[in-house]
Write a protein that holds these residues in place. Sequence first.
Motif, short mmCIF file in Angstrom:
data_model
loop_
_atom_site.label_atom_id
_atom_site.label_comp_id
_atom_site.label_asym_id
_atom_site.label_seq_id
_atom_site.Cartn_x
_atom_site.Cartn_y
_atom_site.Cartn_z
N ASP A 164 48.69 46.63 4.62
CA ASP A 164 49.98 46.35 3.99
C ASP A 164 51.04 47.13 4.75
O ASP A 164 51.10 48.36 4.67
CB ASP A 164 49.95 46.74 2.52
N SER A 165 51.90 46.40 5.49
CA SER A 165 52.90 47.08 6.32
C SER A 165 54.06 47.64 5.50
O SER A 165 54.74 48.56 5.94
CB SER A 165 53.43 46.13 7.39
N LYS A 166 54.27 47.10 4.32
CA LYS A 166 55.37 47.60 3.49
C LYS A 166 55.04 48.97 2.91
O LYS A 166 55.89 49.85 2.87
CB LYS A 166 55.68 46.62 2.36
N THR A 167 53.83 49.12 2.42
CA THR A 167 53.44 50.40 1.78
C THR A 167 52.68 51.30 2.74
O THR A 167 52.31 52.41 2.38
CB THR A 167 52.58 50.15 0.54
N HIS A 168 52.42 50.81 3.95
CA HIS A 168 51.69 51.55 4.97
C HIS A 168 50.32 52.00 4.47
O HIS A 168 49.93 53.16 4.61
CB HIS A 168 52.49 52.78 5.45
#
Length: 102
Positions: A34-38
């Motif tokens: 998940d690139s938003k929440t890393h």
Amino acid sequence: YCTGPEYEESVKEPTTCEGPKVELSFKPKTCTIDSKTHTIDCVPAKLVLSKTPGSCTFKHHTPYKWTGKECKIEKTFGKEDVVTKGGDEYWLYLDKDGVAKH
């Protein structure tokens, strides 16, 4: 016209057995990034064991089959005419060079 009655004999079927079945399968590890929440969420690899119990169909006779007499009526109504158009002989006269004469 009519068709006569039909009769189909019973047939003896033997006993058949199948199984049991065992299946072993491997499901690999899967990860979602998940690139938003890393974050990276992973599901560990699994070995899956599936078992299907055995079954038997015991000897038996197929059912008898009886089809009674069947009658059908075919009737044509109306008038049938045959009309032919064309089909007459046609003569084409050619001169010595192969050109059609009028």
